[in-house]
Scaffold this active site. Structure first.
Site, PDB file in Angstrom:
ATOM      1  N   ARG A  97       1.156  -1.249   0.207  1.00 58.52           N
ATOM      2  CA  ARG A  97       0.522  -0.055  -0.414  1.00 58.52           C
ATOM      3  C   ARG A  97       1.134   1.020  -0.122  1.00 58.52           C
ATOM      4  NH1 ARG A  97      -3.990   0.274   4.887  1.00 58.52           N
ATOM      5  NH2 ARG A  97      -2.576  -0.834   5.822  1.00 58.52           N
ATOM      6  N   TYR A  98       1.730   0.992   1.005  1.00 61.44           N
ATOM      7  CA  TYR A  98       3.536   2.359   0.979  1.00 61.44           C
ATOM      8  C   TYR A  98       3.714   2.244  -0.387  1.00 61.44           C
ATOM      9  CZ  TYR A  98       0.406   3.482   5.164  1.00 61.44           C
ATOM     10  OH  TYR A  98      -0.478   3.328   6.229  1.00 61.44           O
TER      11      TYR A  98
ATOM     12  N   ARG B 101       7.090  -0.145   1.670  1.00 61.00           N
ATOM     13  CA  ARG B 101       7.266  -0.609   2.333  1.00 61.00           C
ATOM     14  C   ARG B 101       5.624  -1.623   2.084  1.00 61.00           C
ATOM     15  NH1 ARG B 101       6.037   4.025   4.743  1.00 61.00           N
ATOM     16  NH2 ARG B 101       4.748   3.867   6.281  1.00 61.00           N
TER      17      ARG B 101
ATOM     18  N   CYS C 122      -4.429 -16.544  14.230  1.00 59.52           N
ATOM     19  CA  CYS C 122      -3.964 -15.998  15.968  1.00 59.52           C
ATOM     20  C   CYS C 122      -3.696 -16.630  16.637  1.00 59.52           C
ATOM     21  CB  CYS C 122      -4.367 -14.705  15.731  1.00 59.52           C
ATOM     22  SG  CYS C 122      -4.486 -13.708  15.044  1.00 59.52           S
TER      23      CYS C 122
ATOM     24  N   CYS D 158      -9.459 -11.256  18.590  1.00 63.34           N
ATOM     25  CA  CYS D 158      -9.748 -10.125  19.536  1.00 63.34           C
ATOM     26  C   CYS D 158     -11.296  -9.869  18.345  1.00 63.34           C
ATOM     27  CB  CYS D 158      -8.527  -9.112  19.524  1.00 63.34           C
ATOM     28  SG  CYS D 158      -6.815  -9.385  19.363  1.00 63.34           S
TER      29      CYS D 158
ATOM     30  N   CYS E  42     -11.515  -7.082  15.942  1.00 58.68           N
ATOM     31  CA  CYS E  42      -9.802  -6.932  15.066  1.00 58.68           C
ATOM     32  C   CYS E  42     -10.420  -6.708  13.031  1.00 58.68           C
ATOM     33  CB  CYS E  42      -9.877  -8.185  14.612  1.00 58.68           C
ATOM     34  SG  CYS E  42      -8.750  -8.873  12.870  1.00 58.68           S
TER      35      CYS E  42
ATOM     36  N   ARG F 242      -8.459  -7.146  10.237  1.00 62.78           N
ATOM     37  CA  ARG F 242      -8.981  -8.468   9.387  1.00 62.78           C
ATOM     38  C   ARG F 242     -10.004  -9.502   9.527  1.00 62.78           C
ATOM     39  NH1 ARG F 242      -2.642  -7.480   8.934  1.00 62.78           N
ATOM     40  NH2 ARG F 242      -3.538  -5.617   7.130  1.00 62.78           N
TER      41      ARG F 242
ATOM     42  N   ASP G   2     -11.240   0.935  13.305  1.00 62.58           N
ATOM     43  CA  ASP G   2     -11.838   0.614  11.929  1.00 62.58           C
ATOM     44  C   ASP G   2     -13.731   0.404  12.123  1.00 62.58           C
ATOM     45  OD1 ASP G   2      -9.023   1.513  10.658  1.00 62.58           O
ATOM     46  OD2 ASP G   2      -8.454  -0.510  12.228  1.00 62.58           O
TER      47      ASP G   2
ATOM     48  N   ASP H  43      -7.670   4.716   9.615  1.00 64.58           N
ATOM     49  CA  ASP H  43      -6.597   4.081   8.657  1.00 64.58           C
ATOM     50  C   ASP H  43      -7.987   4.780   7.446  1.00 64.58           C
ATOM     51  OD1 ASP H  43      -4.032   2.319   8.073  1.00 64.58           O
ATOM     52  OD2 ASP H  43      -4.795   1.276   9.954  1.00 64.58           O
TER      53      ASP H  43
ATOM     54  N   LYS I 104      -2.620   5.787   6.289  1.00 65.25           N
ATOM     55  CA  LYS I 104      -2.774   6.400   7.601  1.00 65.25           C
ATOM     56  C   LYS I 104      -3.045   8.519   7.703  1.00 65.25           C
ATOM     57  CE  LYS I 104      -1.477   2.789  10.569  1.00 65.25           C
ATOM     58  NZ  LYS I 104      -1.242   1.987   9.087  1.00 65.25           N
TER      59      LYS I 104
HETATM   60  S1  SF4 Z   1      -6.307  -8.058  15.945  1.00 67.09           S
HETATM   61 FE1  SF4 Z   1      -6.957  -9.635  14.718  1.00 67.09          FE
HETATM   62  S2  SF4 Z   1      -4.819 -10.603  13.814  1.00 67.09           S
HETATM   63 FE2  SF4 Z   1      -3.781  -9.444  16.189  1.00 67.09          FE
HETATM   64  S3  SF4 Z   1      -4.063 -10.480  16.992  1.00 67.09           S
HETATM   65 FE3  SF4 Z   1      -5.586  -9.839  17.369  1.00 67.09          FE
HETATM   66  S4  SF4 Z   1      -7.477 -10.941  16.072  1.00 67.09           S
HETATM   67 FE4  SF4 Z   1      -4.657 -11.347  15.441  1.00 67.09          FE
END
Ligand code: SF4
Length: 381
Positions: free
Chosen positions: A144-145, A148, A157, A161, A164, A166, A326, A363, A370
């Protein structure tokens, strides 16, 4: 069990500094004591293998604390059919209050609020895969950049979370990179001399074994124009035992600088165990940053953020970003209005030294990167 002095001893695996003890005191009488004599508690692979992944285990763990889990099975299945659950025993042990008022519980235990999807919420809220930008040229790589790239060796994972960004891909084995995907990613980086930094992300790269990580780091180390490697990981928070001296040696054997970007969101996550493991790596010369997400009911107060950032500095971890959460589907109950975030940051500015204050960022949903939000203080506050 003794609670005198600076350290509290609660059985073989557990030394906890008293000042960091508040986060797990309540749970000790039940869940933690149950594990107190487990000789493998401090083995990161044991923590990983014994993560809570189903409602029966969650009910069992909660029952061991005298708590009943009130979400009916069919509703729990509905929530986790689109986004799975994963909680390491260590991270569960940090819960103090077994309901949504607890900053750890709120981040990790599925909630019926996740079923509420607002029209403005997105599957890919930061535009990782925006076709108009062509930002994901390869399965294992996001570009994207200009200078990087993100390298995604695994979509797994250690925990899942609830906020998250993603959610659409984490935990899905179809998104794990195969060896040929990694080779293509290395070739891509090699053929793009403008790329100076590779960020290993996912998923969580530190869920991979030592050998796999060694191979990836060595391959990147061999790319002449690459200058920096960064690893984004939540393992220091949810399974700090992963920060072994052995993996530290692998990282320090790399010629290029390897920075670790951890993800602490609340001071209750900064236990003595996490502290000692991070300091172990810091003493080996491995530098740490931290990215936090601003989350309603977790860290959306001046007091919570101040304590988090100061405690990170004490642990020699630089607070780098505070992310505006997000617009990911099913997370409205965890989002803080941007205006409130700006007010918090403005107040923190007078409370913290500049180096302890992270950049408050959002984002862009189109994948363009960002937006720093602090700049808006002058005009909006
Ligand atoms: S925020 Fe998303 S990518 Fe990061 S550890 Fe938690 S579940 Fe995994």
């Amino acid at each position: 069990m003794s609670s005198s002095g600076a350290l509290i001893y609660i059985g073989a695996p557990f030394f906890i500094q008293k000042k960091h003890f508040h986060s797990i005191l309540t749970g000790l009488d039940s869940f933690m004591i149950h594990h107190a004599n487990n000789p493998r508690w401090m083995d990161w692979t044991w923590q990983h293998a014994h993560s809570c992944k189903d409602v029966a285990t969650l009910r069992e763990w909660l029952a061991s604390t005298g708590t009943e889990f009130h979400i009916p099975g069919h509703q729990f299945n509905e929530i986790t059919s689109s986004y799975r659950m994963g909680i390491t025993p260590y991270y569960f042990g940090l819960i103090k209050q077994y309901d949504n008022t607890d900053p750890i519980y709120r981040q990790i235990v599925p909630s019926p609020d996740e079923l509420k999807i607002l029209p403005e919420e997105l599957e890919d809220p930061i535009g990782d895969e925006n076709p108009a930008r062509g930002s994901r040229p390869l399965k294992a790589l996001i570009h994207r950049y200009t200078n990087r790239v993100l390298l995604i060796p695994t979509a797994q994972c250690a925990v899942y979370c609830r906020f998250c960004f993603r959610k659409r891909l984490v935990g899905d084995t179809a998104h794990n990179a195969r060896e040929e995907d990694l080779q293509k990613a290395y070739e891509y980086i090699l053929s793009h001399p403008e790329i100076e930094e590779v960020i290993l992300t996912g998923g969580d790269p530190l869920t991979l074994g030592d050998q796999a990580l060694r191979n990836i780091l060595k391959a990147l180390d061999n790319i002449p124009h690459l200058r920096i490697i960064r690893i984004h990981t939540r393992l220091p928070v949810v399974n700090p035992f992963r920060l072994t001296p052995g993996l530290g040696n692998i990282i320090t054997s790399i010629q290029k600088p390897v920075w670790i970007s951890a993800h602490f969101n609340h001071v209750a996550e900064i236990t003595e165990t996490a502290h000692q493991h991070i300091l172990g790596w810091v003493s080996m010369g491995i530098p740490f940053l931290n990215q936090s997400v601003l989350l309603k009911g977790v860290n959306d107060s001046v007091e919570a953020l101040k304590e988090l950032f100061i405690s990170l500095i004490e642990m020699k971890v630089k607070p780098y970003y505070l992310h505006q959460a997000d617009m990911v589907q099913g997370t409205s109950h965890l989002r803080v209005p941007q205006q409130h975030g700006l007010e918090l940051l403005r107040k923190l500015q007078g409370e913290l030294p500049g180096y302890a204050l992270p950049h408050y960022v959002l984002d862009n949903s189109d994948g363009s990167g960002k937006i720093p939000l602090q700049n808006q203080w002058v005009t909006t506050i």
